[in-house]
Scaffold this active site. Sequence first.
Site, PDB file in Angstrom:
ATOM      1  N   SER A   1       1.107  -0.903   0.236  1.00 33.90           N
ATOM      2  CA  SER A   1      -0.186  -0.663  -0.064  1.00 33.90           C
ATOM      3  C   SER A   1       1.127   1.408   0.098  1.00 33.90           C
ATOM      4  O   SER A   1       0.337   2.626  -0.375  1.00 33.90           O
ATOM      5  CB  SER A   1      -1.015  -0.024   1.122  1.00 33.90           C
ATOM      6  OG  SER A   1      -0.012   0.148   2.060  1.00 33.90           O
TER       7      SER A   1
ATOM      8  N   LYS B   1     -11.616   0.843  -2.447  1.00 35.07           N
ATOM      9  CA  LYS B   1     -11.189   1.176  -3.173  1.00 35.07           C
ATOM     10  C   LYS B   1     -11.046   1.090  -4.307  1.00 35.07           C
ATOM     11  O   LYS B   1     -12.359   1.894  -5.063  1.00 35.07           O
ATOM     12  CB  LYS B   1      -9.720   0.792  -3.105  1.00 35.07           C
ATOM     13  CG  LYS B   1      -9.302   0.817  -1.376  1.00 35.07           C
ATOM     14  CD  LYS B   1      -7.719   0.045  -0.872  1.00 35.07           C
ATOM     15  CE  LYS B   1      -7.386   0.686   0.250  1.00 35.07           C
ATOM     16  NZ  LYS B   1      -7.967  -0.072   1.680  1.00 35.07           N
TER      17      LYS B   1
ATOM     18  N   HIS C   1      -5.333  -3.673  -2.504  1.00 36.13           N
ATOM     19  CA  HIS C   1      -4.304  -2.374  -3.753  1.00 36.13           C
ATOM     20  C   HIS C   1      -4.471  -3.110  -4.686  1.00 36.13           C
ATOM     21  O   HIS C   1      -4.101  -2.715  -5.956  1.00 36.13           O
ATOM     22  CB  HIS C   1      -3.534  -1.539  -3.608  1.00 36.13           C
ATOM     23  CG  HIS C   1      -3.845  -1.200  -2.318  1.00 36.13           C
ATOM     24  ND1 HIS C   1      -4.039   0.217  -2.085  1.00 36.13           N
ATOM     25  CD2 HIS C   1      -3.022  -1.541  -0.345  1.00 36.13           C
ATOM     26  CE1 HIS C   1      -4.374   0.523  -1.397  1.00 36.13           C
ATOM     27  NE2 HIS C   1      -4.124  -0.396  -0.062  1.00 36.13           N
TER      28      HIS C   1
END
Length: 389
Positions: free
Chosen positions: A175, A235, A203
């Site tokens: 990250s 996300k 991610h």
Amino acid sequence: MRDFKAELEQRREKGLYRWRRQVETPQRPDMIVDGRSVLSFCSNDYLGLANHPDAIAAVREALPETGVGGGASHLICGHHSAHHRLEQSLANFSRREAALFFSTGYMANMGVVSALAGRGDTIFSDQLNHASLIDGCILSRAQIKRYPHADMAALEALLADTDGHKLVVTDGVFSMDGDIAPLPELVALCKQHDALLVVDDAHGFGCVGPEGRGSAAHFGLSQDDVPIVIGTLGKAFGTSGAFVAGSALMMDYLVQKARTYIYTTAMPPAVAQATCTSIRLVREADDRREHLARLVVRFRREAARLGYALMPSDTPIQPIMVGDAWSALALSKALEARGIWVTAIRPPTVPEGESRLRVTFSASHTEAHLDKLLSALGDAQRELPGHAA
């Protein structure tokens, strides 16, 4: 009594004090923050779906059927048919037998790791893993062996020197650095040393791999190779919550053992319904991923030309290495004075001496947005000599 005020003052003196910014718009590149217009390059909304009209419509359509709240935990009366449909969609999307919907990514990581290892077991954790994985390791009460970032030789030595149940945990896309874990090598080591591999791909899902199916898919790895994957939905998916996917047996085990799943109220069913729409949008988003990749390539080329120190990342996470916390804050403030919002990342989120600006790109960014960012970086470099490499 502990002097909490003094601790806060010490943080301020070291440039490590954190504060919240008040956002008055949906997540998108152009935002109102603390009453001022800014162009944001610090959101994890990688595909630009947090404000997508289809996802908004899905929430509105779901609310009359689902209500607002979850009501209770999944094991009491909170497991709505919308949750069930989402789990089936997530299993299909990730090419796993089953999936489990958690309230947050932090809770998913803590619950999974602490359920799969305990006293007498050993967990092997990359030194740059997310805080939620680290806390899950601590909560498990297992022995923890941390290996240097992506150092497969060091991990192999640790695995060879350990008996009993072994759990290897790693980020898929890290990250703060933006690099991808060496999953093929990790899979080989885990098979060789009879260790269970867990990959937190918060991610990676949405951005990496065919149809955005994550880091494992990027390397062509199956459920047999990577038994458990974890992803967040706040996300690239643009909604909220998290999921764990793997075999039906492992998901059943987590329902029985993962405390952060058992003892919390279920997420609002309308969010689950909207996320089913988001999964479709992610799968169909090759054009968004291609645009995102082009932005990243151009940014890396031109930011390096300006003299900034970048990290080896091809993902939407593009850190600019600065060094000390105060310098990172100064660069962040210089950009914000020019209408660009990029957060300074400082210890303990990153190691001492590795403070940085974490530039993150969204498919909603345009070439004109990138022009403004690069122009501001050029101005800031002239204003703050020594902040570039």
